[in-house]
Design an enzyme around this catalytic site. Structure first.
Site, PDB file in Angstrom:
ATOM      1  N   SER A  33       0.907  -1.089  -0.018  1.00 36.57           N
ATOM      2  CA  SER A  33       0.041   0.011   0.061  1.00 36.57           C
ATOM      3  C   SER A  33       0.848   1.162   0.000  1.00 36.57           C
ATOM      4  CB  SER A  33      -0.833  -0.114   1.194  1.00 36.57           C
ATOM      5  OG  SER A  33      -1.506   1.439   1.530  1.00 36.57           O
ATOM      6  N   TYR A  66      -3.395  -0.493  10.170  1.00 33.03           N
ATOM      7  CA  TYR A  66      -3.276  -0.934   8.729  1.00 33.03           C
ATOM      8  C   TYR A  66      -1.830  -0.340   8.188  1.00 33.03           C
ATOM      9  CZ  TYR A  66      -4.314  -0.647   3.679  1.00 33.03           C
ATOM     10  OH  TYR A  66      -4.573  -1.007   2.244  1.00 33.03           O
TER      11      TYR A  66
HETATM   12  P1  NAD Z   1     -11.933  -5.079  -0.858  1.00 34.22           P
HETATM   13  O1  NAD Z   1     -12.207  -4.522   0.512  1.00 34.22           O
HETATM   14  O2  NAD Z   1     -12.785  -4.928  -2.107  1.00 34.22           O
HETATM   15  O3  NAD Z   1     -11.129  -6.278  -0.884  1.00 34.22           O
HETATM   16  C1  NAD Z   1     -10.467  -6.878   0.279  1.00 34.22           C
HETATM   17  C2  NAD Z   1     -10.545  -8.574   0.004  1.00 34.22           C
HETATM   18  O4  NAD Z   1      -9.993  -9.079   1.109  1.00 34.22           O
HETATM   19  C3  NAD Z   1     -11.972  -8.901  -0.235  1.00 34.22           C
HETATM   20  O5  NAD Z   1     -11.776  -9.899  -1.561  1.00 34.22           O
HETATM   21  C4  NAD Z   1     -12.403  -9.728   1.224  1.00 34.22           C
HETATM   22  O6  NAD Z   1     -13.336 -10.850   0.721  1.00 34.22           O
HETATM   23  C5  NAD Z   1     -10.914  -9.946   1.631  1.00 34.22           C
HETATM   24  N1  NAD Z   1     -10.992 -10.385   2.836  1.00 34.22           N
HETATM   25  C6  NAD Z   1     -11.193  -9.600   3.988  1.00 34.22           C
HETATM   26  N2  NAD Z   1     -11.014 -10.235   5.179  1.00 34.22           N
HETATM   27  C7  NAD Z   1     -11.100 -11.695   4.848  1.00 34.22           C
HETATM   28  C8  NAD Z   1     -10.754 -12.682   5.676  1.00 34.22           C
HETATM   29  N3  NAD Z   1     -11.064 -12.718   6.922  1.00 34.22           N
HETATM   30  N4  NAD Z   1     -11.002 -13.650   4.836  1.00 34.22           N
HETATM   31  C9  NAD Z   1     -10.776 -13.918   3.650  1.00 34.22           C
HETATM   32  N5  NAD Z   1     -10.664 -13.103   2.992  1.00 34.22           N
HETATM   33  C10 NAD Z   1     -10.808 -11.889   3.477  1.00 34.22           C
HETATM   34  O7  NAD Z   1     -10.606  -3.888  -0.901  1.00 34.22           O
HETATM   35  P2  NAD Z   1      -9.414  -3.927  -2.328  1.00 34.22           P
HETATM   36  O8  NAD Z   1      -9.031  -2.569  -2.238  1.00 34.22           O
HETATM   37  O9  NAD Z   1      -9.675  -4.605  -3.218  1.00 34.22           O
HETATM   38  O10 NAD Z   1      -8.371  -4.723  -1.441  1.00 34.22           O
HETATM   39  C11 NAD Z   1      -7.395  -5.906  -1.625  1.00 34.22           C
HETATM   40  C12 NAD Z   1      -6.171  -5.386  -1.198  1.00 34.22           C
HETATM   41  O11 NAD Z   1      -5.409  -4.179  -1.834  1.00 34.22           O
HETATM   42  C13 NAD Z   1      -6.080  -5.217   0.276  1.00 34.22           C
HETATM   43  O12 NAD Z   1      -5.015  -6.015   0.905  1.00 34.22           O
HETATM   44  C14 NAD Z   1      -5.796  -3.660   0.441  1.00 34.22           C
HETATM   45  O13 NAD Z   1      -5.359  -3.423   1.649  1.00 34.22           O
HETATM   46  C15 NAD Z   1      -5.150  -3.458  -0.511  1.00 34.22           C
HETATM   47  N6  NAD Z   1      -5.036  -1.993  -0.985  1.00 34.22           N
HETATM   48  C16 NAD Z   1      -6.112  -1.324  -1.596  1.00 34.22           C
HETATM   49  C17 NAD Z   1      -6.016  -0.100  -1.913  1.00 34.22           C
HETATM   50  C18 NAD Z   1      -7.241   0.527  -2.348  1.00 34.22           C
HETATM   51  O14 NAD Z   1      -6.907   1.950  -2.275  1.00 34.22           O
HETATM   52  N7  NAD Z   1      -8.427  -0.150  -2.732  1.00 34.22           N
HETATM   53  C19 NAD Z   1      -4.720   0.406  -1.671  1.00 34.22           C
HETATM   54  C20 NAD Z   1      -3.777  -0.068  -1.449  1.00 34.22           C
HETATM   55  C21 NAD Z   1      -3.575  -1.418  -0.881  1.00 34.22           C
END
Ligand code: NAD
Length: 255
Positions: free
Chosen positions: A147, A160
């Protein structure tokens, strides 16, 4: 296909992508499947939407239901995957959770929830997969999803930030030990992407404007923006990359 492009082919490879039902994990699953991999998508709930999108690119996708908040999920994943294939080639540690709260009010339970999934599971799932690779002497690819908050402190997301800083540290630590076995451990640090993770931010007009104003590309990222980096780090094209975190951020870090 042009011969040089074969470097990016994932034909015949098996990938495990955690958090595959939505957001960036869904995008990464579609990309790896379109490049030829059989993707095993891990999620707590149905990946029906991801399956539909993978079918549209004529890819192969199998859902594995597991709750990654507990390390017992590792055995579930390994057993489910090994029911239909004998090895994994690519692991994408994408599942992650964010909790927004003033640092002064963060509870231990909230801290553990974030750190157990975003940090502890990333390490131990990688360890389980790498054990097999080292035994088989075949190597493999690990892609961790980091991130901007591995580079910056963020606001109201201390657990986080701690966990994503750790993801970058784990990426380097594992690369140092496992590069000798043909295992590439790298990470992608997405910028501000339009997924469930950022709904709260995008709904807050002031924060939304402030963030957009700071992104040189002038827009939020999308799951499709992850395609190129994911395929690159999963493929032979990145064979000599170890321990690096690639930002896919529309220029956020360049500011
Ligand atoms: P999102 O909330 O749509 O996806 C999160 C995913 O993690 C989902 O598929 C959810 O089902 C899964 N998850 C959460 N808890 C879980 C558990 N206990 N068991 C199994 N699965 C679980 O958000 P996203 O943006 O798609 O996030 C994906 C990754 O990208 C994450 O690691 C997030 O931290 C990272 N990220 C996102 C952003 C952003 O701006 N969206 C930026 C940097 C990093």
């Amino acid at each position: 296909m042009n011969k040089i492009m074969n470097l990016f082919s994932l034909e015949g490879k098996v990938a495990v992508v955690t958090g595959a039902n939505t957001g960036l994990g869904q995008g990464i699953s579609v990309a790896l499947a379109a490049a030829g991999a059989h993707v095993f998508g891990v999620a707590r709930r149905s990946c029906a939407e991801t399956l539909e999108k993978v079918n549209e690119v004529d890819g192969k996708f199998t859902e594995v239901i597991a709750d990654l908040s507990d390390l017992s999920a590792i055995d579930i994943i390994m057993n489910e995957v090994h029911k239909s294939v004998d090895r994994i080639d690519i692991l994408v540690n994408n599942a992650g959770v964010i909790k927004r709260e003033d640092a002064i009010n963060v509870s231990e339970a909230e801290w553990d929830l974030v750190v157990d999934l975003n940090e502890k599971m990333v390490f131990f799932l990688s360890q389980a997969v790498a054990k097999q690779w080292i035994e088989d002497k075949k190597g493999g690819k690990i892609i961790n999803i980091a991130s901007m908050l591995g580079f910056q402190g963020g606001i109201r997301v201390p657990a986080y930030t701690a966990s994503k800083s750790a993801v970058m540290g784990i990426t380097k630590a594992l690369a140092n030990e496992w590069a000798q076995f043909g295992i590439n451990v790298n990470a992608i640090a997405p910028g501000y992407m339009a997924t469930n993770n950022t709904t709260q931010l995008r709904n807050d007009q002031d924060r939304n404007e402030g963030i957009l104003e700071r992104i040189p590309a002038g827009r939020w990222g999308t799951p499709e923006d992850m395609y190129g980096a994911a395929i690159f780090l999963a493929s032979e094209a990145s064979a000599y990359m170890n321990g690096y975190t690639v930002a896919v951020d529309g220029g956020w870090l360049a500011r």
